[in-house]
Design a protein around this motif. Structure first.
Motif, PDB file in Angstrom:
ATOM      1  N   ILE A  40      -7.007   2.766   5.148  1.00 46.42           N
ATOM      2  CA  ILE A  40      -7.321   3.533   3.944  1.00 46.42           C
ATOM      3  C   ILE A  40      -6.155   3.413   2.972  1.00 46.42           C
ATOM      4  N   MET A  41      -6.435   2.941   1.771  1.00 42.33           N
ATOM      5  CA  MET A  41      -5.383   2.797   0.774  1.00 42.33           C
ATOM      6  C   MET A  41      -5.152   4.136   0.077  1.00 42.33           C
ATOM      7  N   LYS A  42      -3.885   4.544   0.027  1.00 45.05           N
ATOM      8  CA  LYS A  42      -3.518   5.800  -0.632  1.00 45.05           C
ATOM      9  C   LYS A  42      -2.360   5.546  -1.595  1.00 45.05           C
ATOM     10  N   GLU A  43      -2.446   6.194  -2.751  1.00 44.34           N
ATOM     11  CA  GLU A  43      -1.349   6.062  -3.712  1.00 44.34           C
ATOM     12  C   GLU A  43      -0.190   6.949  -3.278  1.00 44.34           C
ATOM     13  N   VAL A  44       0.999   6.352  -3.186  1.00 48.49           N
ATOM     14  CA  VAL A  44       2.170   7.115  -2.739  1.00 48.49           C
ATOM     15  C   VAL A  44       3.332   6.865  -3.709  1.00 48.49           C
ATOM     16  N   ASN A  45       4.240   7.820  -3.750  1.00 49.90           N
ATOM     17  CA  ASN A  45       5.464   7.677  -4.539  1.00 49.90           C
ATOM     18  C   ASN A  45       6.506   6.966  -3.694  1.00 49.90           C
ATOM     19  N   GLN A  46       7.113   5.928  -4.271  1.00 44.07           N
ATOM     20  CA  GLN A  46       8.121   5.159  -3.546  1.00 44.07           C
ATOM     21  C   GLN A  46       9.309   4.884  -4.453  1.00 44.07           C
ATOM     22  N   LYS A  47      10.331   4.314  -3.869  1.00 42.38           N
ATOM     23  CA  LYS A  47      11.486   3.844  -4.629  1.00 42.38           C
ATOM     24  C   LYS A  47      11.387   2.327  -4.747  1.00 42.38           C
ATOM     25  N   LEU A  48      11.477   1.816  -5.967  1.00 39.02           N
ATOM     26  CA  LEU A  48      11.563   0.374  -6.165  1.00 39.02           C
ATOM     27  C   LEU A  48      13.051   0.042  -6.218  1.00 39.02           C
ATOM     28  N   VAL A  49      13.505  -0.686  -5.216  1.00 36.48           N
ATOM     29  CA  VAL A  49      14.938  -0.957  -5.054  1.00 36.48           C
ATOM     30  C   VAL A  49      15.259  -2.355  -5.585  1.00 36.48           C
ATOM     31  N   LYS A  68      19.897  -1.105  -8.949  1.00 33.91           N
ATOM     32  CA  LYS A  68      19.351   0.177  -9.416  1.00 33.91           C
ATOM     33  C   LYS A  68      18.144   0.519  -8.548  1.00 33.91           C
ATOM     34  N   THR A  69      17.645   1.763  -8.684  1.00 38.95           N
ATOM     35  CA  THR A  69      16.381   2.159  -8.055  1.00 38.95           C
ATOM     36  C   THR A  69      15.509   2.817  -9.114  1.00 38.95           C
ATOM     37  N   GLU A  70      14.231   2.675  -8.967  1.00 42.63           N
ATOM     38  CA  GLU A  70      13.267   3.269  -9.890  1.00 42.63           C
ATOM     39  C   GLU A  70      12.174   3.973  -9.105  1.00 42.63           C
ATOM     40  N   GLU A  71      11.625   5.038  -9.697  1.00 47.88           N
ATOM     41  CA  GLU A  71      10.458   5.674  -9.102  1.00 47.88           C
ATOM     42  C   GLU A  71       9.266   4.742  -9.282  1.00 47.88           C
ATOM     43  N   TYR A  72       8.426   4.658  -8.267  1.00 48.20           N
ATOM     44  CA  TYR A  72       7.351   3.658  -8.293  1.00 48.20           C
ATOM     45  C   TYR A  72       6.137   4.189  -7.523  1.00 48.20           C
ATOM     46  N   LYS A  73       4.977   4.046  -8.112  1.00 50.71           N
ATOM     47  CA  LYS A  73       3.735   4.436  -7.428  1.00 50.71           C
ATOM     48  C   LYS A  73       2.977   3.185  -7.034  1.00 50.71           C
ATOM     49  N   SER A  74       2.502   3.165  -5.805  1.00 48.88           N
ATOM     50  CA  SER A  74       1.709   2.013  -5.369  1.00 48.88           C
ATOM     51  C   SER A  74       0.754   2.435  -4.264  1.00 48.88           C
ATOM     52  N   ASN A  75      -0.250   1.609  -4.018  1.00 49.24           N
ATOM     53  CA  ASN A  75      -1.224   1.873  -2.957  1.00 49.24           C
ATOM     54  C   ASN A  75      -0.705   1.314  -1.642  1.00 49.24           C
ATOM     55  N   VAL A  76      -0.681   2.163  -0.645  1.00 49.97           N
ATOM     56  CA  VAL A  76      -0.164   1.771   0.669  1.00 49.97           C
ATOM     57  C   VAL A  76      -1.243   2.033   1.717  1.00 49.97           C
ATOM     58  N   GLY A  77      -1.424   1.083   2.633  1.00 52.80           N
ATOM     59  CA  GLY A  77      -2.448   1.213   3.670  1.00 52.80           C
ATOM     60  C   GLY A  77      -2.060   2.210   4.746  1.00 52.80           C
ATOM     61  N   HIS A  78      -2.991   3.101   5.074  1.00 47.08           N
ATOM     62  CA  HIS A  78      -2.796   4.085   6.143  1.00 47.08           C
ATOM     63  C   HIS A  78      -3.891   3.921   7.190  1.00 47.08           C
ATOM     64  N   SER A  79      -3.546   4.198   8.423  1.00 51.56           N
ATOM     65  CA  SER A  79      -4.533   4.137   9.499  1.00 51.56           C
ATOM     66  C   SER A  79      -5.552   5.259   9.320  1.00 51.56           C
ATOM     67  N   GLU A  80      -6.813   4.905   9.372  1.00 48.18           N
ATOM     68  CA  GLU A  80      -7.874   5.889   9.211  1.00 48.18           C
ATOM     69  C   GLU A  80      -7.804   6.967  10.296  1.00 48.18           C
ATOM     70  N   ARG A  81      -7.374   6.601  11.487  1.00 51.82           N
ATOM     71  CA  ARG A  81      -7.412   7.529  12.615  1.00 51.82           C
ATOM     72  C   ARG A  81      -6.143   8.387  12.743  1.00 51.82           C
ATOM     73  N   THR A  82      -4.971   7.757  12.548  1.00 53.13           N
ATOM     74  CA  THR A  82      -3.729   8.510  12.770  1.00 53.13           C
ATOM     75  C   THR A  82      -3.029   8.878  11.464  1.00 53.13           C
ATOM     76  N   ASN A  83      -3.457   8.276  10.377  1.00 54.60           N
ATOM     77  CA  ASN A  83      -2.915   8.565   9.038  1.00 54.60           C
ATOM     78  C   ASN A  83      -1.479   8.090   8.860  1.00 54.60           C
ATOM     79  N   VAL A  84      -0.985   7.226   9.753  1.00 53.86           N
ATOM     80  CA  VAL A  84       0.359   6.678   9.553  1.00 53.86           C
ATOM     81  C   VAL A  84       0.260   5.397   8.736  1.00 53.86           C
TER      82      VAL A  84
END
Length: 880
Positions: free
Chosen positions: A189-198, A338-354
């Motif tokens: 399951i793709m979910k939008e998450v906040n990440q750091k772009l390094v 530098k680092t920047e705040e970054y939003k992207s879609n990240v895959g999560h396991s449907e069953r365990t949500n990791v």
């Protein structure tokens, strides 16, 4: 005696027990009947009823009940799916509560706990479906891990292996670090998450062994913890900024391992810095890039997502902890830009949500290109129909880009892969260790071999590798391909399921159908929408925005839930859930109940004749009922289930309760004639049979009371009503009649005149016969004392219905000055409206460019406004 209020809990329990005891849902092959078959989308054995199940199973039950009433051999097969990952997670959690670690158990010990859990909790959802009224043949309940179905799965694996369609190989897969297994693309399951772009700098490797920061390259990544597994830096061959670096080497920060700078068109020059770090072991696209350039694969993660020795630094740290720590190390080393705040879609396991980890792994695969072709062709040519057809585009996209199916899972609960290994790695495919030994001895002449020399593959098969056989295996069609049941019930008719499993269940069932039965598994696939809350969010326990379906049934009754879920549920469209829909369903049931109590409460006199108005009302409702039956059949043929319900709802609430019963009900404390009473009960009988698939419980209760049955019959097997002739003329006459009555009632409300005040009515019409036959009904429903027919304008207030004009002399009931003022206001408004319509029609561009029906509607508005203006002017003249 009919109780004053409808009590769903008592009635629902009573009738469901009655249906089960009398085996009305039982089905056996009957060559004299047309089969109608549905196999339930097997819910996970871990599952409990949720709002999506409610919608899905209500639709299935409606289809199966209607088919049963139509005389077909209706068979709805229930069952559950063993759900490898979900069940194993539940059992591991249960053991943890008991202080037991899975790793401390043998495989057989763990499986005993799995079976214990399954026997205790596995049937909950099926029991809950009974409360919904699901008319499954419960004697046919199947489970994907029961012996016959288990054997079927193993037989299919062996067959496909020997056909050369199944192979073992290293591929990039989706890895769940918590469940410690691969998962399919469809379970990510793709979910939008906040990440750091390094942004970090790789120094250019120089001859003396050092690195030049000034001449290095800068890359941007959200996964700095994987830089130690980098195999190259890639740039676009047309990027002038980096031409001088292609073929040279840069140093990986912190560990100073040299990697080449390569060129590939895959890199987008405009994205980021135009430089890409290539980590073949930890990114699907990098893996493909690595294969093209023969780059080494360095896997620095353990199965549980911790860093291994290949990382060289931060060994043993969790990937996400390592991510934070490495940024600090890069800053200290001077490599961090530098680092920047970054939003992207990240895959999560449907069953365990990791978060899913792309990982190179040796797995079992099924080749999909050849085996999936019939399933693609036969959906595209509508041999198998997707409803709504918009999903064909989704299906086409998936099937045209189909990849080999990773069918192995690193779990213990499931169908164990029937592969046995010799010490030298030789693979023997067999159903048992004994059979594998026999094969090894005869095929490889290894007569000294014993069972101890064979090791079975520890993996199990993907859950979907069992459920893709479901329409066949529930009838034992794999083990006994020519048995009576599979030959009779297969192919099934309709499948009702959710769009999100269109590929990894529906498509695969179609693939298996053509592979093992040379035919589709079902003719129609009805794809439901998602049940959403008022904010548009998918209902789920985790969000806390979903009511408990069992609580809803206890509060409102199953019939109310069934209808409430369907009032706004078009195929393929999401359902905006609101408690008001369920309340509407409950109110509908109460309306029916009260109408039945009203009719059963009448005194019947067999010695009196039927009033002409009642005879006319009976003729009208007969045509109205038949017209609706035609509508309903048309809706069902197009799988417009919600539209079917709405047609029945309108027929019962508006036409039967609000109109028909008002027309035929006797005056206070007066009896009703036998013929009208019998006709009304006959209508009730047919209405309950028409409504039964939607609201099975209340219809059974009323139907039994209508006929006061003493034998073992049920509305479940009563014939579904069939349409007969429709008298369009009487329907048209009554449409005008109802509009007339409504206009008089509206007039009373506007003039504050009591409904008890009897009013005179004059009609100016070219068709007096139409109203003469309806006079008694006009007098009854509109409280009119007399009806006169005039050739010129009558006295009093007037209004129009179609081309006829009606006059009511309100005499002393009317405030003349107030009425004159109201008429003047309405006249001025209508004159303004007419002017705006004329202005639009005088615009040549509008008339030339607008659709013909739009222009025609404007012309009709003009004609209506002009007629109304004349009527208002005449009314003003009559007022003096």
């Amino acid at each position: 005696m009919i109780s004053k209020t409808y009590a769903p809990q008592e009635i629902e329990d009573k009738w469901y027990s009655y249906w089960i005891e009398n085996k009305y849902f039982r089905s056996t092959p009957n060559p004299d009947k047309e089969p109608y078959t549905i196999v339930i989308p097997p819910p996970n054995v871990t599952g409990v009823l949720h709002m999506g199940h409610m919608l899905n199973n209500t639709i299935q039950d409606i289809l199966i009940r209607k088919a049963r009433m139509e005389g077909k051999e209706a068979c709805w097969v229930p069952g559950t799916d063993h759900a490898s990952i979900a069940t194993e997670a539940k059992v591991v959690a249960m053991l943890k509560e008991r202080g037991i670690n899975k790793r401390d158990l043998t495989r057989d010990e763990f499986l005993e706990y799995c079976w214990e859990w399954t026997h205790k909790y596995g049937g909950i959802i099926l029991k809950q479906l009974r409360k919904l009224g699901a008319s499954c043949d419960w004697d046919r309940t199947r489970f994907t891990m029961e012996p016959d179905l288990y054997d079927s799965v193993i037989d299919v694996f062996i067959d496909l292996y020997h056909k050369g369609e199944i192979y073992r190989g290293h591929r990039m897969v989706n890895w769940d670090p918590q469940a410690l297994t691969t998962v399919s693309d469809e379970e990510v399951i793709m979910k939008e998450v906040n990440q750091k772009l390094v942004y970090l700098r790789y120094p250019l490797a120089v001859e003396n062994g050092g690195g030049s920061m000034e001449e290095g390259v800068v890359i941007a990544t959200t996964r700095p913890e994987t830089i130690m597994a980098d195999a190259a830096i890639c740039v676009n061959p047309n990027d002038e900024r980096y031409q001088h670096l292609i073929g040279k080497q840069v140093l990986i920060p912190l560990i100073n391992r040299a990697i080449p700078v390569i060129a590939d068109d895959y890199v987008e020059m405009e994205f980021g810095t135009g430089c890409l770090k290539v980590t073949p072991a930890h990114d699907t696209n990098d893996y493909e890039l690595g294969k093209r350039h023969n780059l080494p694969i360095i896997d620095l993660l353990n199965e549980d997502g911790t860093l291994n020795e290949k990382a060289q630094i931060l060994v043993g740290e969790d990937r996400f902890i390592a991510r934070k720590k490495i940024v600090k190390l890069l800053e200290e080393s001077g490599n961090l830009v530098k680092t920047e705040e970054y939003k992207s879609n990240v895959g999560h396991s449907e069953r365990t949500n990791v978060v899913i980890e792309p990982r190179i792994s040796e797995q079992w695969f099924l080749k999909m290109e050849k085996i999936s072709k019939p399933a693609f062709d036969n959906v595209m040519n509508d041999t198998v129909q997707l409803i709504p057809p918009k999903f064909k585009n989704t299906y086409r996209h998936w099937m045209e880009n189909v990849r080999d199916w990773n069918i192995s899972r690193q779990l213990w609960w499931g169908h164990r892969i029937p592969a046995y290994y010799l010490n030298d790695g030789t693979i023997i495919i067999a159903k048992s260790k004994r059979e594998a030994l026999r094969k090894a001895q005869h095929e490889y002449q290894l007569f000294a071999l014993t069972e101890e020399d064979l090791t079975q593959d520890p993996d199990v098969l993907d859950t979907w590798f069992s459920s893709w056989l479901w329409p066949i295996s529930v009838f034992n069609g794999i083990k006994e391909p020519d048995n009576e049941e599979v030959n009779y019930y297969y192919p099934t008719n309709d499948l009702v399921t959710a769009p999100e499993i269109l590929f990894f269940w529906v498509a695969r069932m179609i693939i298996a159908g053509y592979e093992y039965r040379s035919n589709y598994p079902f003719k129609n696939v009805y794809l439901t929408g998602i049940v959403r809350d008022k904010l548009g969010r998918k209902m789920s326990k985790s969000l806390g925005n979903s009511p408990d379906p069992i609580d809803l049934i206890d509060q409102y009754g199953a019939d109310s839930i069934r209808t409430g879920m369907l009032f706004s549920s078009q195929a393929g469209n999401d359902l905006p859930y609101d408690d008001k829909l369920i309340e509407q369903g409950r109110n509908f049931g109460n309306k029916i109940w009260n109408a039945f109590r009203l009719v059963k409460g009448w005194n019947v006199d067999g010695s009196i004749g039927s009033p002409d108005g009642s005879k006319l009302a009976i003729d009208w409702f007969e045509s109205k009922l038949n017209q609706t039956l035609l509508e309903v059949q048309d809706h069902f043929s197009k799988f417009r289930i919600s539209d079917s319900l709405n047609s029945v709802y309108k027929l019962i609430w508006d036409d039967f309760c609000a109109q028909y019963l008002e027309m035929i009900k006797p005056n206070f404390e007066q009896p009703i004639d036998q013929a009208t009473y019998d006709a009304t009960l006959d209508f009730f009988d047919r209405l309950m049979r028409l409504l039964h698939p939607f609201m099975p419980f209340i219809t059974e209760e009323i139907w039994q009371n209508i006929l006061e049955r003493k034998d073992k019959e049920s509305i479940c097997i009563a014939p579904f009503p069939q349409p007969e002739s429709v008298n369009q003329e009487i329907l048209s006459d009554f449409d005008i009649f109802f509009e007339l009555v409504s206009s008089i009632r509206n007039l009373r409300n506007a003039k504050n005149i009591s409904p008890k005040t009897v009013l005179p009515l004059a009609i100016k019409t070219d068709n007096a016969a139409r109203y003469q036959q309806l006079e008694s009904l006009i007098q009854k429903l509109a409280n009119v004392e007399s009806v006169a027919y005039v050739n010129k304008e009558g006295e009093g207030t007037s209004f129009r219905v179609k081309s006829d004009e009606f006059f009511i002399n309100l005499a002393d009931e009317l405030d003349v000055e107030a009425e004159r003022e109201n008429l003047q206001k309405e006249l001025q408004y209508t004159l303004g409206f007419l002017a705006s319509v004329k202005s639009k029609l005088s615009n040549e561009r509008f008339v030339q460019n607008a659709k013909g029906d739009v222009v025609e509607k404007e012309r009709q508005k003009q004609a209506d406004a002009e007629a109304k203006i004349e009527t208002l002017k005449e009314a003003l003249v009559r007022l003096g």
